[in-house]
Design a protein around this motif. Structure first.
Motif, PDB file in Angstrom:
ATOM      1  N   GLU A  88       0.809  -1.201   0.121  1.00  0.00           N
ATOM      2  CA  GLU A  88      -0.028  -0.052  -0.094  1.00  0.00           C
ATOM      3  C   GLU A  88       0.810   1.204  -0.071  1.00  0.00           C
ATOM      4  N   ASP A  89       2.225   1.122   0.297  1.00  0.00           N
ATOM      5  CA  ASP A  89       3.123   2.267  -0.024  1.00  0.00           C
ATOM      6  C   ASP A  89       3.338   2.600  -1.525  1.00  0.00           C
ATOM      7  N   THR A  90       2.808   1.815  -2.281  1.00  0.00           N
ATOM      8  CA  THR A  90       3.273   1.959  -3.655  1.00  0.00           C
ATOM      9  C   THR A  90       2.763   3.335  -4.157  1.00  0.00           C
ATOM     10  N   ALA A  91       3.433   4.148  -4.913  1.00  0.00           N
ATOM     11  CA  ALA A  91       2.922   5.468  -5.189  1.00  0.00           C
ATOM     12  C   ALA A  91       3.949   6.369  -5.807  1.00  0.00           C
ATOM     13  N   SER A 103       3.827  27.553  -4.798  1.00  0.00           N
ATOM     14  CA  SER A 103       3.895  26.415  -4.503  1.00  0.00           C
ATOM     15  C   SER A 103       4.902  25.795  -5.718  1.00  0.00           C
ATOM     16  N   TYR A 104       5.757  24.951  -4.928  1.00  0.00           N
ATOM     17  CA  TYR A 104       6.764  24.176  -5.749  1.00  0.00           C
ATOM     18  C   TYR A 104       6.676  22.568  -5.646  1.00  0.00           C
ATOM     19  N   TRP A 105       6.662  22.379  -6.735  1.00  0.00           N
ATOM     20  CA  TRP A 105       6.882  20.553  -6.767  1.00  0.00           C
ATOM     21  C   TRP A 105       8.023  19.943  -7.428  1.00  0.00           C
ATOM     22  N   GLY A 106       8.564  18.587  -7.124  1.00  0.00           N
ATOM     23  CA  GLY A 106       9.216  17.940  -7.809  1.00  0.00           C
ATOM     24  C   GLY A 106       8.290  17.303  -8.818  1.00  0.00           C
ATOM     25  N   GLN A 107       9.274  16.419  -9.684  1.00  0.00           N
ATOM     26  CA  GLN A 107       8.660  15.650 -10.826  1.00  0.00           C
ATOM     27  C   GLN A 107       8.055  14.344 -10.336  1.00  0.00           C
ATOM     28  N   GLY A 108       8.669  14.153  -8.994  1.00  0.00           N
ATOM     29  CA  GLY A 108       8.230  12.716  -8.429  1.00  0.00           C
ATOM     30  C   GLY A 108       9.077  11.674  -8.912  1.00  0.00           C
ATOM     31  N   THR A 109       8.993  10.591  -7.817  1.00  0.00           N
ATOM     32  CA  THR A 109       9.807   9.400  -8.044  1.00  0.00           C
ATOM     33  C   THR A 109       8.934   8.153  -7.687  1.00  0.00           C
ATOM     34  N   GLN A 110       8.874   7.181  -8.717  1.00  0.00           N
ATOM     35  CA  GLN A 110       7.855   6.143  -8.407  1.00  0.00           C
ATOM     36  C   GLN A 110       8.500   5.116  -7.217  1.00  0.00           C
ATOM     37  N   VAL A 111       7.833   4.834  -6.420  1.00  0.00           N
ATOM     38  CA  VAL A 111       7.944   3.759  -5.631  1.00  0.00           C
ATOM     39  C   VAL A 111       7.186   2.461  -5.853  1.00  0.00           C
ATOM     40  N   THR A 112       7.616   1.283  -6.245  1.00  0.00           N
ATOM     41  CA  THR A 112       6.628   0.143  -6.054  1.00  0.00           C
ATOM     42  C   THR A 112       7.233  -0.960  -5.316  1.00  0.00           C
ATOM     43  N   ILE A 113       5.968  -1.557  -4.575  1.00  0.00           N
ATOM     44  CA  ILE A 113       6.426  -2.304  -3.314  1.00  0.00           C
ATOM     45  C   ILE A 113       5.752  -3.648  -3.734  1.00  0.00           C
ATOM     46  N   SER A 114       6.711  -4.805  -4.041  1.00  0.00           N
ATOM     47  CA  SER A 114       6.137  -6.053  -4.434  1.00  0.00           C
ATOM     48  C   SER A 114       5.742  -6.804  -3.180  1.00  0.00           C
ATOM     49  N   SER A 115       4.588  -7.833  -3.101  1.00  0.00           N
ATOM     50  CA  SER A 115       4.389  -8.412  -1.904  1.00  0.00           C
ATOM     51  C   SER A 115       4.891  -9.953  -2.349  1.00  0.00           C
TER      52      SER A 115
END
Length: 115
Positions: A88-91, A103-115
């Motif tokens: 559920e931390d996948t985001a 307001s300033y944002w980064g481009q984001g980094t993908q986190v994928t958690i496999s079960s």
């Protein structure tokens, strides 16, 4: 010009750990509160944690205990340490700040958690 750039995302097995970084340019880091947000697939963006310019921290959604936010003013970098990660931390994880009313944002980094 203010710029935020995240790094450190990837694919991790459940129970593992990950450290995200966000480097901030533009000369504002040491005086700025820094946030981490995340956006799970198909859901809205939610705040994860905030660290103030003096190092005070606050966590949202009961994530304290597994997640740790920290900052290194000498490196203009904010970190998010994630322990015992779960599917559920996948985001996509974003860092964010507000400066001069903008307001300033980064481009984001993908986190994928496999079960």
């Amino acid at each position: 010009q203010v710029h935020l750039e995240e790094s450190g995302g990837g694919l991790v097995q459940a129970g593992g750990s990950l450290r995200l970084s966000c480097e901030v340019s533009g000369g504002i880091f040491s005086i700025s509160d820094m946030n981490w947000y995340r956006q799970p697939p198909g859901k809205g963006r939610e705040r994860v944690a905030v660290i103030s310019s003096d190092g005070t921290t606050y966590y949202y959604n009961f994530l304290e205990g597994r997640f740790t936010i920290s900052r290194d003013n000498a490196k203009n970098t904010v970190y998010l340490r994630m322990n015992n990660v779960q599917p559920e931390d996948t985001a996509v994880y974003y860092c964010h700040t507000v400066y001069g009313g903008q307001s300033y944002w980064g481009q984001g980094t993908q986190v994928t958690i496999s079960s």
